[in-house]
Design an enzyme around this catalytic site. Structure first.
Site, PDB file in Angstrom:
ATOM      1  N   ASN A 144      -6.856   3.257 -12.315  1.00  0.00           N
ATOM      2  CA  ASN A 144      -5.818   2.276 -11.990  1.00  0.00           C
ATOM      3  C   ASN A 144      -4.456   2.882 -12.265  1.00  0.00           C
ATOM      4  O   ASN A 144      -4.317   3.702 -13.171  1.00  0.00           O
ATOM      5  CB  ASN A 144      -5.988   1.024 -12.865  1.00  0.00           C
ATOM      6  CG  ASN A 144      -4.946  -0.039 -12.566  1.00  0.00           C
ATOM      7  OD1 ASN A 144      -4.673  -0.344 -11.408  1.00  0.00           O
ATOM      8  ND2 ASN A 144      -4.343  -0.595 -13.611  1.00  0.00           N
ATOM      9  N   GLY A 158       0.769  -1.236   0.000  1.00  0.00           N
ATOM     10  CA  GLY A 158       0.000   0.000   0.000  1.00  0.00           C
ATOM     11  C   GLY A 158       0.804   1.293   0.000  1.00  0.00           C
ATOM     12  O   GLY A 158       0.372   2.284   0.583  1.00  0.00           O
ATOM     13  N   THR A 159       1.941   1.304  -0.692  1.00  0.00           N
ATOM     14  CA  THR A 159       2.679   2.580  -0.753  1.00  0.00           C
ATOM     15  C   THR A 159       1.916   3.612  -1.582  1.00  0.00           C
ATOM     16  O   THR A 159       1.984   4.809  -1.296  1.00  0.00           O
ATOM     17  CB  THR A 159       4.108   2.403  -1.307  1.00  0.00           C
ATOM     18  OG1 THR A 159       4.039   1.898  -2.630  1.00  0.00           O
ATOM     19  CG2 THR A 159       4.928   1.484  -0.426  1.00  0.00           C
ATOM     20  N   ASN A 160       1.195   3.161  -2.583  1.00  0.00           N
ATOM     21  CA  ASN A 160       0.371   4.116  -3.350  1.00  0.00           C
ATOM     22  C   ASN A 160      -0.790   4.632  -2.507  1.00  0.00           C
ATOM     23  O   ASN A 160      -1.153   5.804  -2.590  1.00  0.00           O
ATOM     24  CB  ASN A 160      -0.136   3.471  -4.644  1.00  0.00           C
ATOM     25  CG  ASN A 160       0.921   3.501  -5.730  1.00  0.00           C
ATOM     26  OD1 ASN A 160       1.205   4.539  -6.308  1.00  0.00           O
ATOM     27  ND2 ASN A 160       1.526   2.352  -5.992  1.00  0.00           N
ATOM     28  N   ILE A 170      -8.864  -9.875 -10.070  1.00  0.00           N
ATOM     29  CA  ILE A 170      -9.620  -9.539 -11.283  1.00  0.00           C
ATOM     30  C   ILE A 170     -11.108  -9.435 -10.966  1.00  0.00           C
ATOM     31  O   ILE A 170     -11.650 -10.237 -10.214  1.00  0.00           O
ATOM     32  CB  ILE A 170      -9.353 -10.610 -12.366  1.00  0.00           C
ATOM     33  CG1 ILE A 170      -7.901 -10.469 -12.846  1.00  0.00           C
ATOM     34  CG2 ILE A 170     -10.328 -10.502 -13.544  1.00  0.00           C
ATOM     35  CD1 ILE A 170      -7.425 -11.599 -13.708  1.00  0.00           C
ATOM     36  N   HIS A 186      -0.666   1.819 -13.412  1.00  0.00           N
ATOM     37  CA  HIS A 186       0.112   0.717 -13.991  1.00  0.00           C
ATOM     38  C   HIS A 186       1.572   1.158 -14.066  1.00  0.00           C
ATOM     39  O   HIS A 186       1.849   2.261 -14.551  1.00  0.00           O
ATOM     40  CB  HIS A 186      -0.424   0.363 -15.384  1.00  0.00           C
ATOM     41  CG  HIS A 186       0.289  -0.790 -15.985  1.00  0.00           C
ATOM     42  ND1 HIS A 186       0.063  -2.086 -15.575  1.00  0.00           N
ATOM     43  CD2 HIS A 186       1.264  -0.853 -16.925  1.00  0.00           C
ATOM     44  CE1 HIS A 186       0.867  -2.902 -16.249  1.00  0.00           C
ATOM     45  NE2 HIS A 186       1.602  -2.173 -17.071  1.00  0.00           N
TER      46      HIS A 186
HETATM   47  C1  GRF Z   1       2.531  -0.691  -7.845  1.00  0.00           C
HETATM   48  O1  GRF Z   1       3.708  -0.888  -8.579  1.00  0.00           O
HETATM   49  C2  GRF Z   1       1.386  -0.436  -8.771  1.00  0.00           C
HETATM   50  O2  GRF Z   1       1.739   0.263  -9.907  1.00  0.00           O
HETATM   51  C3  GRF Z   1       0.969  -1.820  -9.139  1.00  0.00           C
HETATM   52  O3  GRF Z   1       1.120  -2.559  -7.947  1.00  0.00           O
HETATM   53  C4  GRF Z   1       2.104  -1.954  -7.114  1.00  0.00           C
HETATM   54  C5  GRF Z   1       1.463  -1.683  -5.787  1.00  0.00           C
HETATM   55  O4  GRF Z   1       2.338  -1.267  -4.799  1.00  0.00           O
HETATM   56  N1  GRF Z   1      -0.336  -1.827  -9.751  1.00  0.00           N
HETATM   57  P1  GRF Z   1       1.774  -0.716  -3.430  1.00  0.00           P
HETATM   58  O5  GRF Z   1       0.915  -1.798  -2.778  1.00  0.00           O
HETATM   59  O6  GRF Z   1       0.999   0.539  -3.686  1.00  0.00           O
HETATM   60  O7  GRF Z   1       3.002  -0.449  -2.596  1.00  0.00           O
END
Ligand code: GRF
Length: 209
Positions: A110, A14-16, A95, A112
């Site tokens: 999303n 979950g870094t994003n 999915i 990517h």
């Molecule tokens: C990221 O590289 C994102 O682009 C991909 O999955 C990864 C998720 O990383 N779809 P995080 O869980 O947000 O750290």
């Protein structure tokens, strides 16, 4: 500009998600709020990040449903029940089918970790994306935020950012650079644009005012 309820869907670290929570706390999304985080896997660190920021966190495990259709319906029903306006996939590895798109048309974003249409589609997830980019010898890669449509990684592109590839990169080092220099910047920016009603979709393309 109406206040939006945002759901972030995760399956891992979950870094994003963290970049979204930090951006929200800086006021980047105005009155709009991340009102829930949903994980397709129990026990992942993203759930703790949500709780640390006072955001409701739920697990909707794929294994608890007989097939993709049943899972997709449960997910769509759950999100509708919480009056969600925007769904953000932030490392969501499960999915779902067109029921989600029908319920949230051009309301699912999303991220990517490559420059779509390169290194995307079925099988291109996680480190596989970066392994493929290195095997091809591309000099730049990057990240793409796009709307989700029933076809995998093929929905309208919202934002892209290029990142240099170095000759001594490993899949891990490239993944890290793309996260730091592109993903964590681009995803909050796309959410902000959505919350400000600045993205329109026409003929498979987006236009940003
Ligand atoms: C990221 O590289 C994102 O682009 C991909 O999955 C990864 C998720 O990383 N779809 P995080 O869980 O947000 O750290």
């Amino acid at each position: 500009m109406a206040k939006k309820n945002i759901a972030v869907l995760v399956s891992g670290g979950g870094t994003n998600l963290q970049s979204l929570l930090d951006s929200q706390e800086k006021g980047m999304f105005g009155e709009s709020r991340i009102t829930c985080v949903v994980s397709s896997k129990p026990g992942v660190y993203a759930l703790q990040r949500a709780k640390q920021h006072g955001v409701d966190a739920f697990v909707l495990a794929r294994g608890d449903y007989p097939d993709i259709a049943a899972y997709s319906k449960a997910l769509a029903d759950f999100l509708s029940g919480r009056q969600i306006d925007l769904v953000v996939l932030a490392g969501f590895l499960t999915i779902f089918d067109e029921q989600m798109f029908e319920r949230f048309p051009y309301r699912i974003l999303n991220i990517h970790p490559a420059l779509i249409p390169s290194f995307c589609g079925k099988g291109y997830y996680g480190l596989h994306v970066h392994e493929a980019a290195l095997a091809k010898g591309v000099k730049v890669s990057g990240a793409t935020v796009h709307f989700v449509t029933p076809e995998c990684d093929a929905g309208p592109i919202v934002l892209q950012k290029a990142v240099e590839v170095r000759e001594d990169d490993t899949p891990e080092s490239l993944q890290k650079r793309i996260m730091e220099q592109a993903e964590w910047i681009l995803l909050p920016e796309a959410v902000r644009l959505f919350c400000e009603d600045r993205i329109t979709v026409k003929d498979g393309r987006t236009y940003i005012q």
